[in-house]
Design an enzyme around this catalytic site. Structure first.
Site: not given
Ligand code: KQY
Length: 366
Positions: A357
């Site tokens: 991510c």
């Molecule tokens: O791609 C992702 N797992 C991002 C999650 C973002 C969460 C914001 N607190």
């Protein structure tokens, strides 16, 4: 940089390469946001730096940092990692750095999807998200790539995985969520993916990882290791709510045929024991719009599938769990020509995602 509005990547002969294809580099964003990263983001920064260093063994890494964090980022990162000042609302390069596509001549273009913090005012995770939403275009300018303007379609990079040969995997709860493109049918969404990723087959998984606040991004549950082969996050614990979820995904994958007509070989990657956030960790987080960001005991969406495939190595999370070792061995067997580097990633996980991510690859122009 040219902003392309009138044609699609498919029409122009571009496709999104698989992550396992060669890269010219990787983009990351330095963590700062106090309601995502506990205690001034100090522990998260250390984990991000380790991830950047590990990837930089394989390919050039560019880290974006706000003006406020520029000096800290420059001091924390080794000299061979480029730091550029760029503002953002948070640090999820996978989700709002451009998705890059490539043509047969090796030319690369970016796609600027709309970003609304995983669901906008319906069930998004923060407000505002305007700076995140500008990043894809700014990064295309920085990397001198023309960019497709697709801001009228809400999509995050973590919600798609492709094999580079015409197949895309997504999860239904994310792509069909009410906070993203509620006016579009499933068929219209598929057609958009076909046009922009250059795919012909979209495989829909029924779910992702339990309590994944992105509406269950695919990159936490399932990933291609090469065309025709995927890893799937798995548990043998029938009492775990994830058991049914992973089984449902397995059934969907077993039924599917990819763009070349192959059945998929599914490798199970066992999950760590449930990871929950502690009271002390919660106390280190700012509130989000006046509400607590996390509650003590809340289960985090920990999964080893959230790894990054760099040119010469795999950078994967560890959680201080006995399963870490087996997960590393499993990925090492699946990627015999890349060295697997495991990084303790609890401090990234608390932010709501993991190593995949926070990274975005730029395909090589070969
Ligand atoms: O791609 C992702 N797992 C991002 C999650 C973002 C969460 C914001 N607190």
């Amino acid at each position: 940089m040219r902003i392309i509005k009138d044609t699609t990547p498919l029409e122009d002969g571009y496709r999104m390469p698989g992550e396992f294809e060669p890269h010219q580099g990787c983009i990351m964003i330095f963590p700062e946001r106090p309601d995502s990263w506990q205690y001034g983001a100090y522990a998260a920064r250390k984990a991000f730096v380790k991830v950047a260093e590990a990837i930089s063994f394989s390919e050039p890494v560019t880290v974006c940092a706000s003006a406020a964090q520029y000096d800290n980022a420059r001091a924390a990162l080794p000299a061979h990692i480029r730091v550029v000042e760029m503002s953002s609302n948070d640090s999820w390069a996978r989700d709002y750095a451009p998705t890059f596509v490539k043509n047969k001549e090796g030319q690369i273009r970016g796609i600027d999807w709309g970003f609304n913090a995983w669901g906008g005012l319906y069930d998004g995770l923060y407000f505002p998200w305007d700076k995140d939403n500008q990043m894809a275009r700014k990064l295309c300018d920085l990397f001198e790539k023309d960019v497709y303007d697709k801001r009228d379609f809400i999509l995050e990079g973590g919600s798609i995985h492709v094999d580079g040969e015409g197949t895309c995997i997504v999860t239904a709860p994310c792509l069909l969520s009410k906070g993203r493109n509620p006016q579009m049918s499933r068929e219209e969404i598929e057609e958009t993916l076909r046009q922009y990723l250059g795919v012909s087959v979209v495989i829909w998984l029924p779910c992702g990882i339990y309590n994944d606040e992105t509406n269950e991004h695919v990159d936490n549950i399932c990933a291609f290791v090469r065309p025709g082969e995927v890893v799937l996050a798995w548990t043998q614990d029938k009492e775990d709510v994830q058991y049914e979820m992973s089984n449902a995904c397995l059934a969907a994958l077993e039924q599917a045929r990819d763009a070349r007509g192959r059945s998929l070989k599914v490798h199970k990657l066992l999950l760590p024991a449930p990871v929950t956030v502690t009271k002390e960790e919660c106390e280190g987080l700012d509130s989000c719009d006046g509400e607590p960001t996390r509650m003590p005991g809340e289960r985090l969406a920990a999964s080893y599938v959230n790894f990054y495939i760099a040119n010469k190595n795999i950078v994967m999370p560890g959680f201080g769990d006995p399963m870490d070792k087996l997960a590393k061995e499993t990925l090492q067997e699946l990627f015999p020509h890349r060295q697997v580097i495991q990084i303790y990633a609890r401090d990234i996980l608390i932010g709501g995602g993991n190593i995949h991510c926070i990274t975005q690859q730029i395909p090589a122009n070969i």
